[in-house]
Write a protein that holds these residues in place. Structure first.
Motif, mmCIF file in Angstrom:
data_model
loop_
_atom_site.group_PDB
_atom_site.id
_atom_site.type_symbol
_atom_site.label_atom_id
_atom_site.label_comp_id
_atom_site.label_asym_id
_atom_site.label_seq_id
_atom_site.Cartn_x
_atom_site.Cartn_y
_atom_site.Cartn_z
ATOM 1 N N ASN A 44 42.708 -2.704 50.447
ATOM 2 C CA ASN A 44 42.861 -1.266 50.673
ATOM 3 C C ASN A 44 42.848 -0.486 49.367
ATOM 4 O O ASN A 44 42.241 0.589 49.278
ATOM 5 C CB ASN A 44 44.147 -0.979 51.444
ATOM 6 N N GLU A 45 43.509 -1.026 48.336
ATOM 7 C CA GLU A 45 43.539 -0.333 47.053
ATOM 8 C C GLU A 45 42.174 -0.338 46.378
ATOM 9 O O GLU A 45 41.802 0.632 45.709
ATOM 10 C CB GLU A 45 44.588 -0.967 46.132
ATOM 11 N N ARG A 46 41.407 -1.401 46.557
ATOM 12 C CA ARG A 46 40.052 -1.445 45.998
ATOM 13 C C ARG A 46 39.210 -0.301 46.568
ATOM 14 O O ARG A 46 38.485 0.381 45.837
ATOM 15 C CB ARG A 46 39.396 -2.790 46.307
ATOM 16 N N LYS A 47 39.298 -0.107 47.875
ATOM 17 C CA LYS A 47 38.543 0.973 48.507
ATOM 18 C C LYS A 47 39.042 2.335 48.025
ATOM 19 O O LYS A 47 38.252 3.230 47.717
ATOM 20 C CB LYS A 47 38.678 0.894 50.030
ATOM 21 N N TYR A 48 40.350 2.464 47.967
ATOM 22 C CA TYR A 48 40.964 3.745 47.568
ATOM 23 C C TYR A 48 40.511 4.146 46.166
ATOM 24 O O TYR A 48 40.043 5.276 45.945
ATOM 25 C CB TYR A 48 42.484 3.592 47.628
ATOM 26 N N TYR A 49 40.613 3.213 45.213
ATOM 27 C CA TYR A 49 40.287 3.558 43.835
ATOM 28 C C TYR A 49 38.788 3.623 43.592
ATOM 29 O O TYR A 49 38.337 4.243 42.619
ATOM 30 C CB TYR A 49 40.972 2.581 42.871
ATOM 31 N N TYR A 50 38.004 3.035 44.473
ATOM 32 C CA TYR A 50 36.553 3.226 44.410
ATOM 33 C C TYR A 50 36.227 4.704 44.566
ATOM 34 O O TYR A 50 35.434 5.272 43.801
ATOM 35 C CB TYR A 50 35.870 2.409 45.514
ATOM 36 N N TYR A 51 36.834 5.363 45.545
ATOM 37 C CA TYR A 51 36.587 6.789 45.765
ATOM 38 C C TYR A 51 37.190 7.632 44.659
ATOM 39 O O TYR A 51 36.600 8.637 44.225
ATOM 40 C CB TYR A 51 37.141 7.219 47.123
ATOM 41 N N ILE A 52 38.376 7.234 44.177
ATOM 42 C CA ILE A 52 39.004 7.974 43.077
ATOM 43 C C ILE A 52 38.098 7.942 41.849
ATOM 44 O O ILE A 52 37.860 8.970 41.183
ATOM 45 C CB ILE A 52 40.388 7.386 42.742
ATOM 46 N N GLU A 53 37.548 6.773 41.508
ATOM 47 C CA GLU A 53 36.702 6.626 40.333
ATOM 48 C C GLU A 53 35.424 7.451 40.450
ATOM 49 O O GLU A 53 34.934 8.005 39.452
ATOM 50 C CB GLU A 53 36.356 5.147 40.118
ATOM 51 N N ARG A 54 34.866 7.551 41.635
ATOM 52 C CA ARG A 54 33.634 8.309 41.831
ATOM 53 C C ARG A 54 33.810 9.783 41.464
ATOM 54 O O ARG A 54 32.852 10.444 41.066
ATOM 55 C CB ARG A 54 33.161 8.195 43.286
ATOM 56 N N PHE A 55 35.043 10.289 41.646
ATOM 57 C CA PHE A 55 35.289 11.711 41.381
ATOM 58 C C PHE A 55 36.247 11.904 40.210
ATOM 59 O O PHE A 55 36.898 12.942 40.085
ATOM 60 C CB PHE A 55 35.836 12.383 42.642
ATOM 61 N N ALA A 56 36.296 10.903 39.324
ATOM 62 C CA ALA A 56 37.204 10.985 38.180
ATOM 63 C C ALA A 56 36.891 12.184 37.294
ATOM 64 O O ALA A 56 37.793 12.806 36.716
ATOM 65 C CB ALA A 56 37.133 9.696 37.367
ATOM 66 N N ASP A 57 35.602 12.545 37.193
ATOM 67 C CA ASP A 57 35.257 13.680 36.342
ATOM 68 C C ASP A 57 35.838 14.979 36.878
ATOM 69 O O ASP A 57 36.191 15.889 36.122
ATOM 70 C CB ASP A 57 33.736 13.795 36.196
#
Length: 433
Positions: free
Chosen positions: A272-285
């Motif tokens: 679950n955390e892998r999926k969550y931080y995948y989306y967070i990283e995509r919009f890190a900028d």
């Protein structure tokens, strides 16, 4: 001299009719004067459907009833409701007028003990408390007047209790997501509110292995009563899990209490955390654009959202809390424990908490707060004007919410944290685009 309350964030206890209405095919019967239901419902909160407030059976108490009593009128109203309205459960809720004149409503209800459908009674006079308390009294009535001991306990069955239906705009979606989290642990969730729940789920309450309460204080009396009556243990988690940090903590706590294999729980959290931080990283900028986002935030809401959103914004987003305002008139016996929860934040951060229900006082304090740039204010529609005065980013999440339509959205879980980020940054970005 009476005290005036400006911009209240709750209703009177009789608004517990919304709790009844959230149970599929449960019908509130109002022992009140005309107009109470329509006044207490109000707004775009999903109160239509099979039983809408404008068709609730009501005794329509008048001056004559106030003088001579309204017990017979109540009896007639229940009799006619049983004949005409196809419900699975009939719940009489009282008003200020019916309790002031001293009607023996419990005696009237007892006369229907052999009725084809269950008829129960909850004392919900407005002078006794607000709708948070009224919600508790309806659940108490179901436990004490309807439920019977189960022949057996069903392995893995968990009753979930969280929030106040309809008053919380996100109640339905939040319950569904809590059910989904429980299911991921291999447990079976049982809730009584919302789509396709109702009397069949109420009947299963005594079968559960344990009760799970996800709320700072609302519902605590109910799970203690269930433990006393049926010997069902309970797990009390005060924080509604929003985002990665609290949801992972939630899964570990429930898994440990239920005896779920620890390796299975950790594997579930990792995925679950892998999926969550995948989306967070995509919009890190976007998230790291310091010119856009606030550095400090204020939450003005009931204890449930004030605590949950504060923890999310500190632990997951890295913002710093100014004073947080709890507006649900939290009973004194719960206040200190909830205050301690605001000190259990990452990085050693602590949030100051004020228990205030008066919008005038809250907004004066916010106006005089130094925020170091644009503040983020999360609250209700009452905060819209102070947000404009302070040039704040503003999002309404708790009652009253007048400018949003919430159907089945949720802020619970990993996906709920992403949804809250979407909502916050959709507001933030409008300032610069």
């Amino acid at each position: 001299m009476p005290k005036l309350l400006d911009q209240p964030r709750y209703k009177c206890a009789m608004a517990a009719m919304q709790t009844v209405q959230a149970i599929t095919k449960a019908l509130p019967i109002l022992h009140s004067g005309p107009g109470c239901a329509d006044k207490l419902q109000g707004g775009n909160y999903g109160g239509s459907g099979h039983f809408a407030p404008r068709i609730f059976p009501c005794t329509n108490l008048n001056e004559k009833d106030v003088v001579f009593g309204g017990s017979e009128r109540l009896r007639e109203t229940i009799e006619n409701a049983l004949k005409i309205v196809n419900a699975d459960m009939y719940v009489v809720v009282s008003s200020c007028s019916s309790e002031i004149i001293g009607d023996d409503m419990e005696e009237v209800i007892r006369s229907f003990k052999d009725a084809e459908k269950p008829v129960i009674f909850a004392s919900t006079a407005g002078f006794k408390g607000n709708n948070f308390m009224g919600h508790e009294w309806v659940i108490q009535a179901i436990i004490e007047q309807y439920l019977k001991p189960a022949a057996h306990k069903t392995k893995g069955l968990v009753n979930i209790w969280a929030g106040v239906p309809q008053h919380d705009p996100f109640w339905h979606g939040n319950l569904v997501e809590l059910e989904n989290l429980i299911a991921q642990l291999g447990l079976t969730a049982n809730t009584i509110f919302g789509y396709d729940r109702g009397i069949k789920n109420i009947d299963r309450i005594p079968e559960a292995e344990f009760n799970l309460l996800v709320s700072p204080w609302v519902g605590l009396h109910s799970v203690k009563l269930l433990q006393e009556k049926f010997g069902t243990p309970y797990l009390h988690l005060p924080t509604l899990p929003i985002g990665s940090f609290e949801t992972s903590k939630f899964l570990r706590a429930v898994g440990d209490f239920a005896g779920v294999d620890k390796q299975k729980v950790e594997e579930l959290i990792t995925e679950n955390e892998r999926k969550y931080y995948y989306y967070i990283e995509r919009f890190a900028d976007v998230f790291l654009e310091t010119r856009v986002m606030s550095k400090r935030f204020v939450v003005v809401s009931d204890a449930q959202y004030a605590l949950a959103i504060t923890k999310f914004l500190v632990n997951d987003v890295g913002l710093f809390p100014s004073k947080q305002y709890i507006t649900d008139n939290t009973p004194d016996e719960y206040q200190e424990q909830i205050r301690k929860e605001f000190k259990v934040l990452n990085y050693g951060i602590e949030a100051e908490v004020a228990y205030l229900s008066d919008g005038y006082l809250i907004q004066n304090e916010i106006k005089d707060t130094y925020f170091t740039g644009y503040p983020l204010i999360i609250g209700s529609s009452w905060e819209k004007k102070i947000a404009q005065k302070t040039q704040a980013h503003y999002l309404a999440v708790s009652w009253p919410v007048n400018e949003r339509l919430v159907i089945n959205s949720s802020y619970v879980g990993y996906g709920g944290g992403l949804k809250l980020l979407e909502d916050i940054y959709s507001v933030v970005l409008t300032r610069f685009n």
